[in-house]
Design a protein around this motif. Structure first.
Motif, PDB file in Angstrom:
ATOM      1  N   SER A  31       0.859  -1.178   0.000  1.00 49.94           N
ATOM      2  CA  SER A  31       0.000   0.000   0.000  1.00 49.94           C
ATOM      3  C   SER A  31       0.893   1.224   0.000  1.00 49.94           C
ATOM      4  O   SER A  31       2.128   1.100  -0.019  1.00 49.94           O
ATOM      5  CB  SER A  31      -0.928  -0.013   1.224  1.00 49.94           C
ATOM      6  N   ARG A  32       0.289   2.391   0.032  1.00 50.25           N
ATOM      7  CA  ARG A  32       1.057   3.636   0.070  1.00 50.25           C
ATOM      8  C   ARG A  32       0.696   4.431   1.317  1.00 50.25           C
ATOM      9  O   ARG A  32      -0.463   4.551   1.664  1.00 50.25           O
ATOM     10  CB  ARG A  32       0.816   4.481  -1.175  1.00 50.25           C
ATOM     11  N   TRP A  56       2.650  -4.775   3.169  1.00 47.22           N
ATOM     12  CA  TRP A  56       1.448  -5.158   3.919  1.00 47.22           C
ATOM     13  C   TRP A  56       1.523  -6.661   4.143  1.00 47.22           C
ATOM     14  O   TRP A  56       1.090  -7.458   3.322  1.00 47.22           O
ATOM     15  CB  TRP A  56       0.218  -4.755   3.114  1.00 47.22           C
ATOM     16  N   HIS A 110      -3.928  -6.785  -5.720  1.00 43.42           N
ATOM     17  CA  HIS A 110      -4.819  -5.932  -4.945  1.00 43.42           C
ATOM     18  C   HIS A 110      -5.580  -6.804  -3.950  1.00 43.42           C
ATOM     19  O   HIS A 110      -5.921  -7.952  -4.232  1.00 43.42           O
ATOM     20  CB  HIS A 110      -5.799  -5.205  -5.873  1.00 43.42           C
ATOM     21  N   ALA A 131      -4.775  -1.448   5.978  1.00 39.83           N
ATOM     22  CA  ALA A 131      -3.541  -1.887   5.322  1.00 39.83           C
ATOM     23  C   ALA A 131      -2.903  -3.069   6.037  1.00 39.83           C
ATOM     24  O   ALA A 131      -2.263  -3.908   5.407  1.00 39.83           O
ATOM     25  CB  ALA A 131      -2.557  -0.724   5.247  1.00 39.83           C
ATOM     26  N   ARG A 148      -7.679   2.620  -9.892  1.00 38.01           N
ATOM     27  CA  ARG A 148      -7.818   3.725  -8.940  1.00 38.01           C
ATOM     28  C   ARG A 148      -7.407   5.020  -9.620  1.00 38.01           C
ATOM     29  O   ARG A 148      -6.292   5.134 -10.129  1.00 38.01           O
ATOM     30  CB  ARG A 148      -6.950   3.500  -7.713  1.00 38.01           C
TER      31      ARG A 148
END
Length: 998
Positions: free
Chosen positions: A613-614, A622, A656, A753, A948
């Motif tokens: 994730s960011r 993660w 994802h 996350a 996204r």
């Protein structure tokens, strides 16, 4: 006194006794009375292992249309020639039509007959059609009675209607579960059919001819007994019995053949338990088939008193074949009377002849044919009490039975909610119980769940891809082969292995193989920094497919290549100095498995996957343990009510969370089929939904926008989709998906996350809500939080205060298992000795307890007027009917940021159609200082591989320049055109905008 002298009355009695005895003896010796009728002449023109093809009246030239008649599996092919003058073939022939009959014989007397399955019958009919079309040079009309009509439908779909001028069926159910014989409830029949298919007929149990006959008779025992009594009472009157004698002998003796076990099992599984005639996605000879691909005209005969092919079930063809012109012809007859007897001779076969000649331009449209009306499932259509009485099945006993069934049906209807709850409980409770029993030492993993499914039903389908089907057993064998290849490449348990592959069966197999080996799959995204991901995950080896080979070799010195075929022409090349192994060239049979190898060794506390994730603009690993995976998989499967009757369309990439956890994981737990696609394309989506029988579609972010908002998108409104599940969907797209699929609901997930909190909008009735925690996952609380000061708020008791309804707060997840904690854990938060994981995400709770996402703490925009949350603004603007994609971002330093919203318009929408009034109304529920300072229309908003919308490039460009497609917010919250003059005067941040821009 009168004396009886034994006159004519005595003679009559004696004569009746003698006639009864003589006729009875003939029945006992020969099975019936000799009628003197002769069968219609035919010649067998083709002999095949599966069938013999009969051509009736072979000595007469074939100048007219050709019709191919298909019998059911359990009925003799002679059903179309039971009576000499009223038989189907004779009437068709008299009307200038050449009849052909596919004779499957009796499987118990044919070589390999007891191994036949349904697909064998469909392929055989298709072969017969090819032979006739080739011989005559004309398309044929394909007709079938009862299950023979089901074969006809399936064959037409299998051939995409090639060579078929029309379809004609007689009492052939399509929506099987819409109305079952004897009024049986579908909720009980479907599981029972599945059980029998898996446990009984799959073990070489088969049905003999006498069993088929008895079963047919037991469907209406009163009528059967009455018919036999009537026959005995009239046994003295040979002339009265002869007209119906051929029909009686056929029903009670000659007309039945055996059913093979595999064919029964497939019928029960595919077309009863899963009802795939109406939903699509059934398998014929390895190909996926849907009746939606039938394009030729259809005529279905409906019997008002037919308790086997019930009217509602027969009329399901309207929904199943939306691209076909569907007609019906209704007559007062039961199931057998549709094709044999006086009603058939006067109605069915003359109307069939008229239909064939009408389509051959040899006559007008038949008077007794009308367009079939659409009957929604559950809105009647069963055989009514009045129909039973009217058509001779209304004895007192039978009427009482039928009335009881209708009363029971009414009671069932009134109790449908409680039945649904009970049904869900049967599926959900065991899953949640198992999830609740997981401890750190419990063996649980993706591969173990897949192995359990293979043991439970190895022959069931698992993967659907490019019109191909792979069973659980085939996939399991492939997983074991890949494990052998990984071992040959010196991959060890616990090792972190990168996976850089497109969403294809080979990618799912690799992930499962790493799980079976006990290694950790590092899910890499092709549109991110792969080398950085590998560094963060402490991984040095990548498994990739040929498509991503260049990216893999650029990020790692050791690359394993899998998928894409293994032929001699396969060329695997990489960068200089890179060690590349083509795993397709490894022979798994030659690999000696080491003594340490133990399949599926993963424990709940073991690391299973690493996603990314960011946070604060940087990639963050993660880690996902087997327990975290199980929480997501079991919880999502329960929330989506997935079963083995579902086919899940996996659109998100596997790197994802929606692809790995709530699609792959939930599908494996639900034992559902997984359908994979080559890409997001509206036309392909519409075709594959029907062909695969898709019931659940998984998504991420704006993935469905390019489908439902495409001007050319068209899909059958009676498609089988019942659910969309995923994460990140905007409110506007949510509304559009619901409008395009009114019978489906949306299940929106949210997972933190670190995986500590898993939320879902199970009800699906609150736009943009992420609902509540899934059962047996970690409980959550929204803690009062000072966003500006970045701290939790304490109450008078010294504990953290829970946020009030409508108050933004920080989401905390209760830490149940110490072995499964990845993030920051706080103790003594709300009570003494409690433990809560900090999510880093902000939420607000409504009065019902449902949660709404406000963004991560590091994504809150900090303006001079206070904090501004991005997700609510995105949802609000996305609901504008002219808007496609929306991103909201900040420009400038925190504390003085300018809130900017960028939007793209839908195809065909002109920029001047967007008005300032529409903008103000869309944002009307927010305070003026919480709305974007600037709104502008852009040509494109970039998207990630998970669809996204990304704002990174727009942030780098700074504030939008004044122009006709840019609006600013005044002090009252209204929007006006943003011109150069206005830009020079505005002060967003406490200093003049021009100064802020430097």
């Amino acid at each position: 006194m009168a004396v009886w002298d034994g006159g004519p009355d005595l003679a009559g009695v004696v004569g009746r006794v003698l006639a009864t005895a003589q006729n009875g003896l003939e029945v006992l010796r020969f099975g019936g009375l000799e009628t003197g009728t002769e069968p219609a002449p035919f010649a067998v023109v083709e002999t095949h292992k599966m069938f013999r093809l009969r051509r009736y009246f072979p000595n007469e030239p074939s100048t007219g249309p050709n019709i191919v008649l298909v019998p059911p599996m359990m009925v003799s092919a002679n059903v179309y020639d039971v009576t000499e003058h009223n038989g189907a073939v004779s009437i068709l022939h008299r009307n200038g039509i050449t009849p052909w009959v596919v004779d499957f014989g009796s499987p118990d007397s044919e070589e390999g007959g007891m191994e036949r399955n349904l697909a064998d019958h469909v392929v055989a009919i298709s072969r017969a059609i090819d032979l006739i079309v080739e011989a005559t040079g004309r398309d044929i009309h394909l007709a079938g009675y009862s299950q023979g009509g089901m074969f006809a439908y399936q064959t037409a779909a299998y051939r995409r209607s090639k060579g078929i001028a029309s379809l004609i069926t007689f009492g052939s159910p399509v929506d099987v579960l819409a109305a079952l014989p004897l009024g049986l409830p579908a909720g009980l029949v479907a599981p029972a059919a599945e059980f029998l298919a898996d446990k009984a007929f799959s073990r070489n149990l088969w049905v003999r001819d006498w069993m088929a006959r008895t079963g047919f008779q037991l469907l209406d025992p009163v009528k059967t007994v009455r018919s036999r009594i009537d026959f005995l009472r009239r046994l003295h009157d040979r002339e009265a019995l002869l007209p119906r004698e051929d029909q009686r002998r056929f029903l009670e003796a000659d007309g039945w053949v055996a059913w093979s076990g595999p064919a029964i099992a497939e019928l029960l599984r595919q077309f009863v338990a899963h009802n795939r005639m109406v939903s699509g996605g059934f398998v014929i000879n390895g190909d996926l088939v849907s009746l939606a691909e039938i394009t030729c005209p259809v005529l279905a005969f409906v019997g008002d008193a037919d308790d086997i092919g019930q009217p509602a079930a027969v009329r399901g063809i309207v929904r199943a074949a939306p691209d076909a012109e569907v007609y019906e012809s209704t007559l007062p007859a039961g199931h057998f009377g549709l094709v044999v007897g006086s009603a058939a001779g006067q109605h069915t076969w003359p109307t069939t002849s008229d239909w064939v000649n009408w389509l051959s331009d040899n006559g007008p449209r038949p008077e007794l044919v009308s367009e079939m009306s659409l009957v929604e499932p559950g809105h009647g259509g069963g055989v009514s009490l009045s129909s039973r009485i009217t058509h001779g099945v209304g004895s007192v006993a039978d009427a009482g039975t039928a009335a009881s069934r209708e009363l029971l049906g009414l009671a069932n209807s009134l109790q449908r909610t409680s039945r649904a709850v009970a049904s869900e409980s049967v599926r959900t409770v065991p899953r949640l119980f198992r999830l609740g029993q997981i401890q750190s030492g419990t063996r649980i993993s993706l591969s173990k769940l897949m192995a359990e499914n293979t043991k439970r039903g190895g022959d069931s389908e698992l993967f659907l891809f490019e019109n191909r089907v792979l069973t659980h057993a085939q996939v399991n064998a492939r997983i074991d082969n890949v494990v052998a290849g990984l071992v040959d490449c010196c991959i060890r348990p616990g090792q972190h292995i990168g996976v850089l592959m497109d969403t294809r069966p080979s990618a799912l197999v690799v992930i499962a193989a790493l799980s079976r080996l006990g290694a950790v799959a590092v899910l890499l995204a092709a549109d991110a920094d792969v080398r950085e991901m590998m560094r963060l995950a402490d991984s040095t080896v990548i498994v990739t497919d040929p498509t991503n080979l260049d990216l893999a070799t650029a990020a790692s010195d050791r690359v394993l290549v899998l998928g894409g075929g293994s032929g001699d022409s396969r060329a695997i090349d990489g960068a200089d100095g890179t060690s590349i192994v083509d795993m397709e060239r490894i022979d798994p049979d030659e690999v000696v498995m080491p003594t340490w190898y133990r399949p599926d060794p993963g424990l709940a506390g073991d690391l299973a996957f690493i996603l990314f994730s960011r946070a604060y603009g940087k990639l963050v690993p993660w880690p996902v343990t087997n327990h975290r995976f199980a929480m997501s998989a079991f919880g999502a499967a329960s929330a989506a009510a997935l079963t083995d009757r579902d086919t899940v369309y996996c659109l998100p990439p596997l790197h994802h969370a929606s692809g790995l956890l709530t699609t792959l994981g939930a599908t494996v737990v639900g034992r559902s089929r997984i359908a994979l696609s080559n890409g997001i394309d509206p036309a392909n989506f519409a075709v594959e939904v029907q062909r695969y029988g898709i019931t659940v579609v998984s998504y991420t972010w704006s993935m469905l926008s390019g489908i439902v908002r495409d001007p050319d998108f068209h899909i059958n409104q009676h498609n089988p989709i019942r659910l969309f599940m995923g994460s990140g969907m905007s409110a506007g797209l949510w509304e559009d998906v619901c409008a395009s699929f009114p019978r489906a609901r949306i299940l929106e997930f949210f997972a933190t996350a670190d995986g500590s909190a898993i939320l879902a909008n199970v009800s699906g009735d609150k736009l943009s809500s992420v609902g509540r925690p899934l059962p047996e996952t970690n409980p959550v609380e929204v803690a009062a939080y000072d966003i500006v000061g970045d701290r939790l708020l304490i109450d008078d008791s010294g504990f953290v205060r829970r946020a009030e309804t409508g108050e933004p707060g920080l989401l905390l997840a209760k830490a149940k298992h110490k072995f499964d904690t990845n993030g920051t854990v706080l103790r003594d938060v709300f009570t003494t000795r409690d433990r809560w994981e900090v999510s880093g995400h902000l939420f607000v709770r409504d009065a019902d307890g449902d949660l709404y996402f406000l963004g991560a703490t590091d994504r809150v925009l900090r303006t001079a007027d206070g904090p501004v949350f991005i997700p609510p603004l995105t949802h609000a603007l996305s609901r504008l009917t002219s808007v496609d994609q929306v991103v909201v971002y900040g420009v400038g330093e925190p504390g003085h940021q300018v809130v900017v919203a960028a939007m793209t318009l839908r195809p065909g929408v002109k920029p001047d159609s967007l008005t300032v009034t529409q903008l103000r109304i869309a944002l009307g529920e927010y305070r003026a200082d919480a709305r974007p300072h600037l709104i502008h229309v852009v040509d494109e908003i970039p998207k990630s591989a998970s669809f996204r919308p990304l704002s990174t490039g727009l942030v780098e460009e700074g504030l939008p320049k004044p122009g006709p497609r840019v609006w600013y917010r005044d002090d009252d919250g209204r929007y006006r055109r943003y011109t150069r003059t206005v830009a020079e005067k505005l002060d967003w941040t406490g200093s003049r905008t021009s100064d802020a821009l430097g």
